[in-house]
Structure formats: structure tokens, C-alpha cells
Motif scaffolding. Structure first.
Motif, mmCIF file in Angstrom:
data_model
loop_
_atom_site.group_PDB
_atom_site.id
_atom_site.type_symbol
_atom_site.label_atom_id
_atom_site.label_comp_id
_atom_site.label_asym_id
_atom_site.label_seq_id
_atom_site.Cartn_x
_atom_site.Cartn_y
_atom_site.Cartn_z
ATOM 1 N N LEU A 194 -0.540 -2.903 6.669
ATOM 2 C CA LEU A 194 0.476 -3.255 5.663
ATOM 3 C C LEU A 194 -0.019 -2.934 4.255
ATOM 4 N N ASP A 195 -1.320 -3.083 4.035
ATOM 5 C CA ASP A 195 -1.868 -2.727 2.707
ATOM 6 C C ASP A 195 -1.674 -1.230 2.459
ATOM 7 N N MET A 196 -1.909 -0.446 3.516
ATOM 8 C CA MET A 196 -1.778 1.007 3.338
ATOM 9 C C MET A 196 -0.319 1.398 3.158
ATOM 10 N N ARG A 197 0.542 0.689 3.893
ATOM 11 C CA ARG A 197 1.983 0.946 3.765
ATOM 12 C C ARG A 197 2.455 0.720 2.325
ATOM 13 N N GLU A 198 1.868 -0.303 1.683
ATOM 14 C CA GLU A 198 2.205 -0.592 0.288
ATOM 15 C C GLU A 198 1.863 0.582 -0.621
ATOM 16 N N ARG A 199 0.897 1.375 -0.183
ATOM 17 C CA ARG A 199 0.451 2.500 -1.025
ATOM 18 C C ARG A 199 1.016 3.833 -0.569
ATOM 19 N N TRP A 200 2.166 3.777 0.019
ATOM 20 C CA TRP A 200 2.802 4.984 0.559
ATOM 21 C C TRP A 200 2.817 6.132 -0.454
ATOM 22 N N PRO A 201 3.306 5.897 -1.686
ATOM 23 C CA PRO A 201 3.375 7.034 -2.636
ATOM 24 C C PRO A 201 2.005 7.643 -2.915
ATOM 25 N N GLU A 202 0.991 6.789 -3.025
ATOM 26 C CA GLU A 202 -0.360 7.331 -3.282
ATOM 27 C C GLU A 202 -0.840 8.157 -2.092
ATOM 28 N N PHE A 203 -0.515 7.669 -0.887
ATOM 29 C CA PHE A 203 -0.907 8.454 0.292
ATOM 30 C C PHE A 203 -0.189 9.810 0.300
ATOM 31 N N MET A 204 1.087 9.804 -0.074
ATOM 32 C CA MET A 204 1.824 11.086 -0.081
ATOM 33 C C MET A 204 1.195 12.059 -1.079
ATOM 34 N N THR A 205 0.796 11.543 -2.235
ATOM 35 C CA THR A 205 0.131 12.393 -3.232
ATOM 36 C C THR A 205 -1.168 12.958 -2.661
ATOM 37 N N ALA A 206 -1.919 12.085 -1.976
ATOM 38 C CA ALA A 206 -3.206 12.520 -1.421
ATOM 39 C C ALA A 206 -2.987 13.544 -0.299
ATOM 40 N N TYR A 207 -2.006 13.295 0.555
ATOM 41 C CA TYR A 207 -1.711 14.254 1.624
ATOM 42 C C TYR A 207 -1.291 15.599 1.028
ATOM 43 N N GLU A 208 -0.416 15.525 0.030
ATOM 44 C CA GLU A 208 0.090 16.757 -0.574
ATOM 45 C C GLU A 208 -1.060 17.594 -1.131
ATOM 46 N N GLU A 209 -1.980 16.939 -1.798
ATOM 47 C CA GLU A 209 -3.082 17.702 -2.376
ATOM 48 C C GLU A 209 -3.983 18.283 -1.278
ATOM 49 N N ALA A 210 -4.261 17.480 -0.255
ATOM 50 C CA ALA A 210 -5.126 17.978 0.835
ATOM 51 C C ALA A 210 -4.455 19.175 1.517
ATOM 52 N N ILE A 211 -3.163 19.059 1.772
ATOM 53 C CA ILE A 211 -2.434 20.137 2.458
ATOM 54 C C ILE A 211 -2.406 21.387 1.576
#
Ligand code: ATP
Ligand code: MG
Length: 264
Positions: A194-211
Motif C-alpha cells: 500500500l505504501d508503494m501504491r501511494e507512490r504510483w506517480p513516482e513509480f511511473m516516472t522511474a519506470y519511464e526513465e528506466a525504459i
């Protein structure tokens, strides 16, 4: 159709619909997936006889994106002896006392095998970045380190396919709720999800950069719309089957002249 899921230039994840089904019909597609998976089984038999090539499939995605289910589907018709599946969890103290690629290199499949990584070295630029497990000076150089590592693998005969399982935040909510409600799924639930779910936008930014930074020709990312499991499984089967066909695997030549033998 499948073309636009392969990352060949800069992408934005918000341009991809997690519920995309490309107008495919569910039952027909399932049957087509079945045929592709059988073909992968046949190709793997040839790969197994081969001593200088291997396939590495990387599955990444948010919690409940279906990494495990996708691996299970992909491997339905392959000989288990020819497969090596690795789940990457939070690193142990032993793993943390080495460079981040140490445990990853160790898990790279032997020649002749299909390796599947359920999570991977990318966690070291995703969860590590978003949950601030290390500072930017640690994770930022990793994109280049990953590129070099994957180039090494390519030059050593590895065919690499990386799948980002793209689910929507709403679909994740459904799946996490099911993990809470269904006793057979309770074990998959963790408060930290649930903590990670709260940070969804940050994860998307991180995924986008890695990809965007790590999708060279020899180790492409694929954006897999994953809200619908049958679409997910079909696209992955298609990509893996095509990549293995391109390897032009052949049965090894006999090491000696077999015509002199007779089995009585
Ligand atoms: P599911 O998607 O079904 O929930 P999972 O891959 O999350 O499966 P878990 O055992 O629930 O499997 O979680 C593994 C956890 O390990 C994830 O939260 C992931 O972020 C974490 N992890 C993996 N690699 C690293 C790493 N290098 N550093 C820190 N945490 C990591
Ligand atoms: Mg989890």
C-alpha cells in the motif's frame, strides 16, 4: 499491431492504455496463444540442445501486475528442465554486501535455457529510487551500468526480452482487494504494497526513465497492456516466439558419422 509495444524511441507510459486489447477477440486469441506456446515448447527443445545461446525474459511491473501469472503462462509447454526462473526479492545482507549486479549475474540462465526474471536488476533503479533506499549518486549511474551488463549478455549469446506489465491503478486496487478478501491469496498481501501504491506517480516516472534509457536493439523493452490477462499472455507469447524463431536454432550436428551404427 504488436509493433507499437516494442520500445524503439522515447515513450510516455501515459500514452499506453493498460486495458488495450487491439480489437482482439478473447476466445480466438486464447486459441492462438495456445498455438504460440506450443511452438515455444518446440523451439525450447532445440535451444536446450544448443550450447552457445540462451534466452532471458525479464518481467517487471507494479505489485499484482501479473508477473508470476505471465511467467506461468509463457512456460506452459516448455520442458521444466530447460527453464530457470528467479524471483528477485529485497536483497539479503549477503547480496547487499556486493555490487547490485552480483546476484543478477549469478541468476543468468545457463546456455540452452530460458531464464525468467520475476523482477530484476531494474528494481535497483525503481524501488530503490522511489523508496529512497539509496541516494541519486548511487542509482543514477546504474542505467549505464545496466546497459553495459546487458550488452555483455548480448555479446555472450543471450537473447533478451524485457516486459513491462502495464496495469492501471484501478486494476491494481481490484487485485489487491482480492488478495485481502480471498484466503487463498492472503499470503500475497503485504502492508508495504500500500505504501508503494501511494507512490504510483513516482513509480511511473522511474519506470519511464528506466525504459527510455535502457532499451537498446539487443535488449528491448516491451510495454504490455496487462489489465486483461489474455491480452498480456498473447503478446508475450508472440514476442518470445518471434525472438526464438529469429535465432534460427538448429539441431546440433552429430559429432561422428552415425551411419556406421546399427541398433540390434
Ligand atoms: P507480486 O507482484 O505478486 O506482489 P512480488 O514480485 O511483489 O509479487 P513479493 O515477494 O511480494 O513479490 O515482493 C518482492 C519485493 O522485493 C518487492 O516489493 C520488490 O520491490 C522488492 N525488491 C526486489 N528487488 C529489490 C531491490 N533490489 N531492492 C529493494 N527491494 C527489492
Ligand atoms: Mg508483492
Amino acid at each position: 499491431m504488436a509493433q507499437n509495444i516494442i520500445v524503439k524511441s522515447r515513450i510516455r507510459l501515459s500514452d499506453f492504455d493498460p486495458a488495450e486489447d487491439f480489437g482482439l477477440r478473447k476466445e480466438k486469441t486464447r486459441a492462438a496463444t495456445h498455438r504460440l506456446l506450443e511452438r515455444i515448447g518446440g523451439l525450447q527443445a532445440k535451444l536446450y540442445a544448443n550450447t552457445r545461446r540462451a534466452v532471458l525474459v525479464v518481467m517487471q511491473g507494479m505489485d499484482a501486475a501479473g508477473k508470476d501469472g505471465a511467467a506461468k503462462s509463457l512456460l506452459e509447454f516448455v520442458n521444466p528442465a530447460g527453464v530457470e526462473v528467479t524471483d528477485f526479492k529485497a536483497p539479503s545482507s549477503e547480496e547487499l554486501s556486493h555490487d547490485f549486479l552480483w546476484r543478477v549475474h549469478h541468476a543468468v540462465p545457463r546456455y540452452g535455457r530460458i531464464g525468467v526474471f520475476n523482477r530484476s536488476h531494474y528494481e535497483d533503479v525503481l524501488v530503490v529510487r522511489v523508496m529512497k533506499l539509496a541516494g541519486k549518486e548511487v542509482w543514477a549511474p546504474r542505467f549505464e551500468q545496466i546497459n553495459r551488463f546487458e550488452l555483455n549478455l548480448h555479446q555472450a549469446g543471450y537473447v533478451q526480452l524485457k516486459f513491462y506489465l502495464h496495469i492501471s491503478r484501478e486494476e491494481q486496487a481490484e487485485r489487491l482487494r482480492a488478495r485481502l478478501a480471498d484466503p487463498s491469496k492472503n499470503w500475497k498481501f503485504e502492508g508495504a504494497d500500500l505504501d508503494m501504491r501511494e507512490r504510483w506517480p513516482e513509480f511511473m516516472t522511474a519506470y519511464e526513465e528506466a525504459i527510455n534509457r535502457c532499451s537498446p536493439k539487443h535488449a528491448r523493452w516491451h510495454i504490455i497492456p496487462a489489465d486483461k490477462k489474455w491480452v498480456r499472455d498473447h503478446l508475450i507469447a508472440q514476442q518470445v516466439c518471434a525472438a526464438m524463431e529469429e535465432m534460427e536454432l538448429a539441431w546440433p550436428k552429430p559429432r561422428e558419422d552415425l551411419s556406421k551404427y546399427r541398433v540390434k
